[in-house]
Design an enzyme around this catalytic site. Sequence first.
Site, PDB file in Angstrom:
ATOM      1  N   LYS A  17       1.062 -11.310   1.314  1.00  0.00           N
ATOM      2  CA  LYS A  17       1.858 -11.472   0.489  1.00  0.00           C
ATOM      3  C   LYS A  17       3.877 -11.026   0.672  1.00  0.00           C
ATOM      4  O   LYS A  17       4.434 -11.161  -0.084  1.00  0.00           O
ATOM      5  CB  LYS A  17       1.510  -9.854  -0.351  1.00  0.00           C
ATOM      6  CG  LYS A  17      -0.017 -10.340  -0.923  1.00  0.00           C
ATOM      7  CD  LYS A  17      -1.143  -8.918  -2.115  1.00  0.00           C
ATOM      8  CE  LYS A  17      -1.361  -7.056  -0.853  1.00  0.00           C
ATOM      9  NZ  LYS A  17      -1.919  -7.593   0.235  1.00  0.00           N
TER      10      LYS A  17
ATOM     11  N   ARG B 244      -4.095  -2.696  -7.898  1.00  0.00           N
ATOM     12  CA  ARG B 244      -5.038  -2.392  -6.752  1.00  0.00           C
ATOM     13  C   ARG B 244      -6.564  -2.756  -7.407  1.00  0.00           C
ATOM     14  O   ARG B 244      -7.777  -2.066  -6.615  1.00  0.00           O
ATOM     15  CB  ARG B 244      -5.113  -2.062  -5.584  1.00  0.00           C
ATOM     16  CG  ARG B 244      -4.600  -2.937  -4.699  1.00  0.00           C
ATOM     17  CD  ARG B 244      -3.947  -1.934  -3.479  1.00  0.00           C
ATOM     18  NE  ARG B 244      -4.060  -2.025  -1.470  1.00  0.00           N
ATOM     19  CZ  ARG B 244      -2.237  -2.354  -1.424  1.00  0.00           C
ATOM     20  NH1 ARG B 244      -1.704  -2.432  -2.110  1.00  0.00           N
ATOM     21  NH2 ARG B 244      -2.802  -2.934  -0.435  1.00  0.00           N
TER      22      ARG B 244
ATOM     23  N   ARG C 219      -0.072  -8.311  14.036  1.00  0.00           N
ATOM     24  CA  ARG C 219       1.298  -7.962  13.389  1.00  0.00           C
ATOM     25  C   ARG C 219       2.039  -6.802  13.650  1.00  0.00           C
ATOM     26  O   ARG C 219       1.353  -6.183  14.096  1.00  0.00           O
ATOM     27  CB  ARG C 219       0.271  -7.702  11.220  1.00  0.00           C
ATOM     28  CG  ARG C 219       1.886  -7.227  10.982  1.00  0.00           C
ATOM     29  CD  ARG C 219       1.394  -7.221   9.371  1.00  0.00           C
ATOM     30  NE  ARG C 219       1.138  -6.071   9.079  1.00  0.00           N
ATOM     31  CZ  ARG C 219       0.583  -6.050   7.599  1.00  0.00           C
ATOM     32  NH1 ARG C 219       0.432  -6.786   6.230  1.00  0.00           N
ATOM     33  NH2 ARG C 219      -0.652  -5.323   7.121  1.00  0.00           N
TER      34      ARG C 219
ATOM     35  N   ARG D 282       1.516  -1.053  12.643  1.00  0.00           N
ATOM     36  CA  ARG D 282       1.610   0.004  11.348  1.00  0.00           C
ATOM     37  C   ARG D 282       0.173   1.426  12.017  1.00  0.00           C
ATOM     38  O   ARG D 282      -0.562   0.592  12.113  1.00  0.00           O
ATOM     39  CB  ARG D 282       1.352  -0.244   9.979  1.00  0.00           C
ATOM     40  CG  ARG D 282       2.735  -0.736   9.493  1.00  0.00           C
ATOM     41  CD  ARG D 282       2.771  -1.684   8.170  1.00  0.00           C
ATOM     42  NE  ARG D 282       1.078  -1.704   7.419  1.00  0.00           N
ATOM     43  CZ  ARG D 282       1.213  -1.904   5.769  1.00  0.00           C
ATOM     44  NH1 ARG D 282       2.228  -3.532   5.730  1.00  0.00           N
ATOM     45  NH2 ARG D 282       0.151  -1.979   5.836  1.00  0.00           N
TER      46      ARG D 282
ATOM     47  N   ARG E 115      -9.606  -0.849   5.377  1.00  0.00           N
ATOM     48  CA  ARG E 115      -8.980  -1.691   4.024  1.00  0.00           C
ATOM     49  C   ARG E 115      -9.955  -2.540   3.506  1.00  0.00           C
ATOM     50  O   ARG E 115      -9.207  -2.814   2.371  1.00  0.00           O
ATOM     51  CB  ARG E 115      -7.577  -2.122   4.975  1.00  0.00           C
ATOM     52  CG  ARG E 115      -6.486  -0.909   4.676  1.00  0.00           C
ATOM     53  CD  ARG E 115      -5.789  -1.243   5.988  1.00  0.00           C
ATOM     54  NE  ARG E 115      -4.193  -1.839   5.538  1.00  0.00           N
ATOM     55  CZ  ARG E 115      -3.569  -3.216   5.301  1.00  0.00           C
ATOM     56  NH1 ARG E 115      -3.249  -2.786   6.992  1.00  0.00           N
ATOM     57  NH2 ARG E 115      -2.721  -3.726   5.391  1.00  0.00           N
TER      58      ARG E 115
HETATM   59  P1  AMP Z   1       0.585  -2.671   1.541  1.00  0.00           P
HETATM   60  O1  AMP Z   1       1.660  -2.391   2.301  1.00  0.00           O
HETATM   61  O2  AMP Z   1       0.434  -3.120   0.189  1.00  0.00           O
HETATM   62  O3  AMP Z   1      -0.591  -3.068   1.900  1.00  0.00           O
HETATM   63  O4  AMP Z   1      -0.330  -1.426   0.719  1.00  0.00           O
HETATM   64  C1  AMP Z   1      -0.122  -0.287   2.862  1.00  0.00           C
HETATM   65  C2  AMP Z   1      -1.210   0.998   1.822  1.00  0.00           C
HETATM   66  O5  AMP Z   1      -0.542   2.092   0.993  1.00  0.00           O
HETATM   67  C3  AMP Z   1      -2.428   0.347   1.239  1.00  0.00           C
HETATM   68  O6  AMP Z   1      -3.683   0.162   2.473  1.00  0.00           O
HETATM   69  C4  AMP Z   1      -2.842   1.853   0.428  1.00  0.00           C
HETATM   70  O7  AMP Z   1      -3.276   2.646   0.903  1.00  0.00           O
HETATM   71  C5  AMP Z   1      -1.712   2.568  -0.471  1.00  0.00           C
HETATM   72  N1  AMP Z   1      -1.129   0.992  -1.545  1.00  0.00           N
HETATM   73  C6  AMP Z   1      -0.433   0.215  -1.301  1.00  0.00           C
HETATM   74  N2  AMP Z   1      -0.627   0.120  -3.011  1.00  0.00           N
HETATM   75  C7  AMP Z   1      -1.327   0.746  -3.510  1.00  0.00           C
HETATM   76  C8  AMP Z   1      -1.717   0.592  -4.773  1.00  0.00           C
HETATM   77  N3  AMP Z   1      -1.441  -0.477  -5.781  1.00  0.00           N
HETATM   78  N4  AMP Z   1      -3.023   1.363  -5.551  1.00  0.00           N
HETATM   79  C9  AMP Z   1      -3.158   2.862  -4.438  1.00  0.00           C
HETATM   80  N5  AMP Z   1      -2.538   2.690  -2.653  1.00  0.00           N
HETATM   81  C10 AMP Z   1      -2.138   1.204  -2.485  1.00  0.00           C
END
Ligand code: AMP
Length: 212
Positions: free
Chosen positions: A13, A88, A127, A159, A170
Site C-alpha cells: 500500500k 480498516r 522489510r 518496525r 496483524r
Molecule cells: P500501517 O502502516 O497502515 O500498516 O499501520 C500500522 C499500524 O497502525 C496498524 O497495525 C494499526 O495498529 C495502526 N493503524 C493504522 N491505521 C489504522 C486504522 N485505520 N485503524 C486502526 N488502527 C490503525
Amino acid sequence: MRIVLLGPPGAGKGTQAARIIEKYGTPHISTGDILREAVKQKTELGKTAESYMSKGELVPDSVVIGIVAERLKNPDCASGFLLDGFPRTVAQAVALDETLKENHMELDAVISLEVDEDEVVRRLSSRKVCSKFGAIYSTAGGAVAPETCESCQGQVITRTDDQPEAILRRLQVYKDQTEPLIEYYSKAGILKPVSATGSVDEVFSRVVEALS
Ligand code: AMP
C-alpha cells in the site's frame, strides 16, 4: 479523485500510494504514518496508539475516525485524497461515508491490492524501513539493507510490528476486521481488485488501469 487503498499488511500500500500521489497529485493520508509520527513525538495520541500498534492490534475506531475526519477538513482535500490504511473496519467505513456525505463528497474508487498470505509473510519478514521518512528496503533473496537511508541518512530499522508474532496477529486482524470491507465496497459498486504480485511498476500500471 477520492481513493481508498485497501489490502493486507505487506500488500504494498505504501509503495503504491507514493506512485499514485505522484501521478494524480492528491494528498496522501496514511493513518499508519500519522500514528507512527505521534508515537515518535510521544504525544498523548502516540502513547495511546503505541500499545496497540506494537502488538499488531488496531487502534480503537473512536481514535482513528476522529483523526481522519479532522484531516479531511483540510482544504488540500477539497479536490481529492488518497486514504491509505483507512478504513480498516466496517465501523470506520460507515463513519467515512457519513463524513463524506456531510461534506457533499463521495469515494470514486477503492483499490483492493490482492496478494496471498505466504507472500505477505515473506515481504513483511524481510522489510526494513527508514526511521525518519519511511523509505522501504527489503532483505528478501539475501539482499542487504543499508544501515542508514540512502535518501536522508535516517536509521534503517525493523518496525516493531514487523516482528514475527505481530505479523501473524496483524494478518489475523486483517482477516477478521478489514476483509469484510471488500464486500462492503463491492456492494457499493466502487471496488477495483488489483493483483499486487509482480514488480512495483507492473502493479502500478494495473492500478492506473483500474482508476482510468
Ligand atoms: P500501517 O502502516 O497502515 O500498516 O499501520 C500500522 C499500524 O497502525 C496498524 O497495525 C494499526 O495498529 C495502526 N493503524 C493504522 N491505521 C489504522 C486504522 N485505520 N485503524 C486502526 N488502527 C490503525
